[in-house]
Design a protein around this motif. Structure first.
Motif, PDB file in Angstrom:
ATOM      1  N   LYS A 188       0.838  -1.196   0.000  1.00  0.00           N
ATOM      2  CA  LYS A 188       0.000   0.000   0.000  1.00  0.00           C
ATOM      3  C   LYS A 188       0.881   1.257   0.000  1.00  0.00           C
ATOM      4  CE  LYS A 188      -2.166   0.631   3.776  1.00  0.00           C
ATOM      5  NZ  LYS A 188      -3.094   0.666   4.911  1.00  0.00           N
ATOM      6  N   TYR A 189       2.000   1.192   0.718  1.00  0.00           N
ATOM      7  CA  TYR A 189       2.918   2.318   0.780  1.00  0.00           C
ATOM      8  C   TYR A 189       3.650   2.516  -0.543  1.00  0.00           C
ATOM      9  CZ  TYR A 189       2.023   2.028   5.750  1.00  0.00           C
ATOM     10  OH  TYR A 189       1.411   1.991   6.969  1.00  0.00           O
ATOM     11  N   LEU A 190       3.913   1.436  -1.219  1.00  0.00           N
ATOM     12  CA  LEU A 190       4.562   1.521  -2.524  1.00  0.00           C
ATOM     13  C   LEU A 190       3.667   2.257  -3.516  1.00  0.00           C
ATOM     14  CD1 LEU A 190       6.984   0.641  -4.269  1.00  0.00           C
ATOM     15  CD2 LEU A 190       5.727  -1.441  -4.778  1.00  0.00           C
ATOM     16  N   GLU A 191       2.378   1.981  -3.466  1.00  0.00           N
ATOM     17  CA  GLU A 191       1.429   2.668  -4.337  1.00  0.00           C
ATOM     18  C   GLU A 191       1.431   4.163  -4.063  1.00  0.00           C
ATOM     19  OE1 GLU A 191      -3.392   2.810  -4.915  1.00  0.00           O
ATOM     20  OE2 GLU A 191      -2.471   0.925  -4.275  1.00  0.00           O
ATOM     21  N   ILE A 192       1.474   4.541  -2.806  1.00  0.00           N
ATOM     22  CA  ILE A 192       1.498   5.961  -2.444  1.00  0.00           C
ATOM     23  C   ILE A 192       2.773   6.622  -2.950  1.00  0.00           C
ATOM     24  CG2 ILE A 192       1.600   7.574  -0.501  1.00  0.00           C
ATOM     25  CD1 ILE A 192      -0.209   5.598   1.027  1.00  0.00           C
ATOM     26  N   ILE A 193       3.887   5.919  -2.839  1.00  0.00           N
ATOM     27  CA  ILE A 193       5.156   6.479  -3.301  1.00  0.00           C
ATOM     28  C   ILE A 193       5.133   6.719  -4.805  1.00  0.00           C
ATOM     29  CG2 ILE A 193       7.602   5.926  -3.655  1.00  0.00           C
ATOM     30  CD1 ILE A 193       7.522   4.583  -0.893  1.00  0.00           C
ATOM     31  N   PHE A 194       4.613   5.764  -5.566  1.00  0.00           N
ATOM     32  CA  PHE A 194       4.555   5.944  -7.021  1.00  0.00           C
ATOM     33  C   PHE A 194       3.605   7.065  -7.418  1.00  0.00           C
ATOM     34  CE2 PHE A 194       6.214   1.462  -7.524  1.00  0.00           C
ATOM     35  CZ  PHE A 194       7.442   1.870  -8.005  1.00  0.00           C
ATOM     36  N   LYS A 195       2.498   7.213  -6.712  1.00  0.00           N
ATOM     37  CA  LYS A 195       1.598   8.332  -6.979  1.00  0.00           C
ATOM     38  C   LYS A 195       2.283   9.658  -6.691  1.00  0.00           C
ATOM     39  CE  LYS A 195      -2.855   6.096  -6.144  1.00  0.00           C
ATOM     40  NZ  LYS A 195      -4.044   6.084  -5.276  1.00  0.00           N
ATOM     41  N   ALA A 196       3.025   9.716  -5.598  1.00  0.00           N
ATOM     42  CA  ALA A 196       3.725  10.940  -5.224  1.00  0.00           C
ATOM     43  C   ALA A 196       4.777  11.314  -6.263  1.00  0.00           C
ATOM     44  CB  ALA A 196       4.363  10.788  -3.853  1.00  0.00           C
ATOM     45  N   ILE A 197       5.504  10.322  -6.752  1.00  0.00           N
ATOM     46  CA  ILE A 197       6.516  10.584  -7.778  1.00  0.00           C
ATOM     47  C   ILE A 197       5.862  11.114  -9.052  1.00  0.00           C
ATOM     48  CG2 ILE A 197       8.180   9.471  -9.322  1.00  0.00           C
ATOM     49  CD1 ILE A 197       8.908   7.649  -6.941  1.00  0.00           C
ATOM     50  N   GLY A 198       4.731  10.534  -9.438  1.00  0.00           N
ATOM     51  CA  GLY A 198       4.006  11.008 -10.616  1.00  0.00           C
ATOM     52  C   GLY A 198       3.531  12.447 -10.460  1.00  0.00           C
TER      53      GLY A 198
END
Length: 70
Positions: free
Chosen positions: A22-32
């Motif tokens: 779940k945290y990985l998904e948040i990180i990728f959204k933040a990078i985008g």
């Protein structure tokens, strides 16, 4: 095709550490959000629209805050 090996490597690291995906998904959204915001700000600054670039930066920061909230 170039990014998928990087994503798989990061997923493997998260799996090995035991951190939730779940945290990985948040990180990728933040990078985008960061990349899109920076691109928009650069275009605005190139067009001498510095005030609009500042507002866009603020919108990007608010977006990051919103996705980081539980």
């Amino acid at each position: 095709s170039y990014i998928s090996p990087v994503i798989k490597a990061v997923e493997n690291i998260f799996t090995l550490t035991g951190v939730s995906k779940k945290y990985l998904e948040i990180i990728f959204k933040a990078i985008g959000i960061c990349y899109i915001t920076q691109l928009g700000c650069d275009y605005c600054k190139d067009a001498n629209e510095n005030a609009f670039a500042s507002e866009l930066e603020l919108a990007g920061k608010v977006s990051l805050l919103i996705i980081a909230l539980p």
